[in-house]
Scaffold this motif. Structure first.
Motif, PDB file in Angstrom:
ATOM      1  N   MET A 134      30.702 -31.744  -6.507  1.00 38.01           N
ATOM      2  CA  MET A 134      30.630 -31.133  -5.262  1.00 38.01           C
ATOM      3  C   MET A 134      31.285 -29.698  -5.408  1.00 38.01           C
ATOM      4  N   GLN A 135      30.883 -28.658  -4.594  1.00 37.13           N
ATOM      5  CA  GLN A 135      31.306 -27.504  -4.685  1.00 37.13           C
ATOM      6  C   GLN A 135      31.739 -27.079  -3.337  1.00 37.13           C
ATOM      7  N   ILE A 136      33.059 -26.400  -3.268  1.00 37.09           N
ATOM      8  CA  ILE A 136      33.553 -26.133  -1.857  1.00 37.09           C
ATOM      9  C   ILE A 136      33.950 -24.468  -2.148  1.00 37.09           C
ATOM     10  N   ASN A 137      33.431 -23.956  -1.068  1.00 33.32           N
ATOM     11  CA  ASN A 137      33.559 -22.384  -1.016  1.00 33.32           C
ATOM     12  C   ASN A 137      34.507 -22.199   0.168  1.00 33.32           C
ATOM     13  N   VAL A 138      35.445 -21.481  -0.069  1.00 36.59           N
ATOM     14  CA  VAL A 138      36.688 -20.954   1.082  1.00 36.59           C
ATOM     15  C   VAL A 138      36.466 -19.672   1.186  1.00 36.59           C
ATOM     16  N   THR A 139      36.367 -18.838   2.234  1.00 43.05           N
ATOM     17  CA  THR A 139      36.544 -17.518   2.691  1.00 43.05           C
ATOM     18  C   THR A 139      37.719 -16.950   3.557  1.00 43.05           C
ATOM     19  N   PHE A 140      38.263 -16.433   3.205  1.00 45.01           N
ATOM     20  CA  PHE A 140      39.389 -15.811   4.225  1.00 45.01           C
ATOM     21  C   PHE A 140      38.898 -14.373   4.468  1.00 45.01           C
ATOM     22  N   ASP A 141      39.052 -13.962   5.916  1.00 51.26           N
ATOM     23  CA  ASP A 141      38.874 -12.740   6.283  1.00 51.26           C
ATOM     24  C   ASP A 141      40.136 -12.258   7.072  1.00 51.26           C
ATOM     25  N   MET A 142      40.870 -11.717   5.927  1.00 44.32           N
ATOM     26  CA  MET A 142      42.131 -10.899   6.424  1.00 44.32           C
ATOM     27  C   MET A 142      42.404  -9.548   6.078  1.00 44.32           C
ATOM     28  N   THR A 143      43.303  -8.916   6.487  1.00 35.32           N
ATOM     29  CA  THR A 143      43.460  -7.379   5.995  1.00 35.32           C
ATOM     30  C   THR A 143      44.642  -7.853   4.955  1.00 35.32           C
ATOM     31  N   PRO A 144      44.993  -6.620   4.101  1.00 44.41           N
ATOM     32  CA  PRO A 144      45.903  -6.805   3.271  1.00 44.41           C
ATOM     33  C   PRO A 144      47.271  -7.046   3.808  1.00 44.41           C
ATOM     34  N   GLU A 145      47.671  -6.473   4.849  1.00 47.61           N
ATOM     35  CA  GLU A 145      48.712  -6.819   5.694  1.00 47.61           C
ATOM     36  C   GLU A 145      49.030  -8.212   6.187  1.00 47.61           C
ATOM     37  N   GLU A 146      47.657  -8.873   6.555  1.00 50.42           N
ATOM     38  CA  GLU A 146      47.792 -10.214   7.027  1.00 50.42           C
ATOM     39  C   GLU A 146      48.118 -11.162   5.636  1.00 50.42           C
ATOM     40  N   LEU A 147      47.331 -10.822   4.634  1.00 51.24           N
ATOM     41  CA  LEU A 147      47.512 -11.471   3.356  1.00 51.24           C
ATOM     42  C   LEU A 147      49.045 -11.205   2.701  1.00 51.24           C
ATOM     43  N   ARG A 148      49.606 -10.031   2.860  1.00 49.83           N
ATOM     44  CA  ARG A 148      50.908  -9.905   2.403  1.00 49.83           C
ATOM     45  C   ARG A 148      51.863 -11.131   3.070  1.00 49.83           C
ATOM     46  N   ARG A 149      51.656 -11.025   4.786  1.00 51.60           N
ATOM     47  CA  ARG A 149      52.619 -11.859   5.447  1.00 51.60           C
ATOM     48  C   ARG A 149      52.254 -13.360   4.842  1.00 51.60           C
ATOM     49  N   VAL A 150      51.039 -13.780   4.749  1.00 48.46           N
ATOM     50  CA  VAL A 150      50.877 -15.118   4.280  1.00 48.46           C
ATOM     51  C   VAL A 150      51.504 -15.429   3.057  1.00 48.46           C
ATOM     52  N   MET A 151      51.312 -14.747   2.053  1.00 44.79           N
ATOM     53  CA  MET A 151      52.086 -14.927   0.754  1.00 44.79           C
ATOM     54  C   MET A 151      53.340 -14.788   0.844  1.00 44.79           C
ATOM     55  N   GLY A 152      54.025 -14.236   1.913  1.00 42.16           N
ATOM     56  CA  GLY A 152      55.425 -14.293   1.945  1.00 42.16           C
ATOM     57  C   GLY A 152      56.017 -12.988   1.186  1.00 42.16           C
ATOM     58  N   LEU A 153      55.098 -12.197   0.889  1.00 41.85           N
ATOM     59  CA  LEU A 153      55.529 -10.775   0.255  1.00 41.85           C
ATOM     60  C   LEU A 153      56.392  -9.778   0.935  1.00 41.85           C
ATOM     61  N   PRO A 154      57.155  -8.879   0.396  1.00 42.19           N
ATOM     62  CA  PRO A 154      57.869  -8.087   1.395  1.00 42.19           C
ATOM     63  C   PRO A 154      56.970  -6.623   1.459  1.00 42.19           C
ATOM     64  N   ASP A 155      57.694  -6.377   2.753  1.00 45.40           N
ATOM     65  CA  ASP A 155      56.920  -4.987   3.202  1.00 45.40           C
ATOM     66  C   ASP A 155      57.610  -3.730   2.493  1.00 45.40           C
ATOM     67  N   VAL A 156      56.984  -3.247   1.392  1.00 41.04           N
ATOM     68  CA  VAL A 156      57.718  -2.167   0.886  1.00 41.04           C
ATOM     69  C   VAL A 156      57.254  -0.787   1.348  1.00 41.04           C
ATOM     70  N   GLN A 157      56.294  -0.650   2.322  1.00 47.92           N
ATOM     71  CA  GLN A 157      55.888   0.630   2.725  1.00 47.92           C
ATOM     72  C   GLN A 157      56.977   1.325   3.178  1.00 47.92           C
ATOM     73  N   GLU A 158      57.951   1.157   3.815  1.00 46.74           N
ATOM     74  CA  GLU A 158      59.138   2.127   4.376  1.00 46.74           C
ATOM     75  C   GLU A 158      59.847   2.488   2.802  1.00 46.74           C
ATOM     76  N   PHE A 159      60.197   1.922   2.025  1.00 47.82           N
ATOM     77  CA  PHE A 159      60.692   2.014   0.814  1.00 47.82           C
ATOM     78  C   PHE A 159      59.932   3.213   0.148  1.00 47.82           C
TER      79      PHE A 159
END
Length: 83
Positions: free
Chosen positions: A1-26
């Motif tokens: 069995m083969q399952i393909n999963v595709t996520f269509d999101m921006t880098p900003e959305e991925l950062r939030r989903v992964m719980g990564l900090p927003d370092v743009q201001e820094f």
């Protein structure tokens, strides 16, 4: 069995989903300070000395993240935190 999963999101959305900090201001503040010192011609100023700790940590963090993702996808445990 083969399952393909595709996520269509921006880098900003991925950062939030992964719980990564927003370092743009820094990064903007760091760049502004660096440019200020470069423009003032401060003696002995080395721009790479500012980025060296970030570069070392960034490379190690990225390789650790890739190793973790590979282990999760292959179903293997990295052995950390287990007795």
């Amino acid at each position: 069995m083969q399952i393909n999963v595709t996520f269509d999101m921006t880098p900003e959305e991925l950062r939030r989903v992964m719980g990564l900090p927003d370092v743009q201001e820094f990064q903007q503040e760091l760049f502004a300070k660096m440019m200020e010192k470069m423009n003032s011609g401060e003696e002995g100023y080395d721009p790479m000395s500012l980025y060296q700790p970030l570069l070392n940590g960034g490379v190690n963090a990225m390789s650790e993240f890739q190793r973790m993702m590979f282990a999760m996808m292959s179903g293997k445990s990295d052995g950390k935190g287990q007795s």
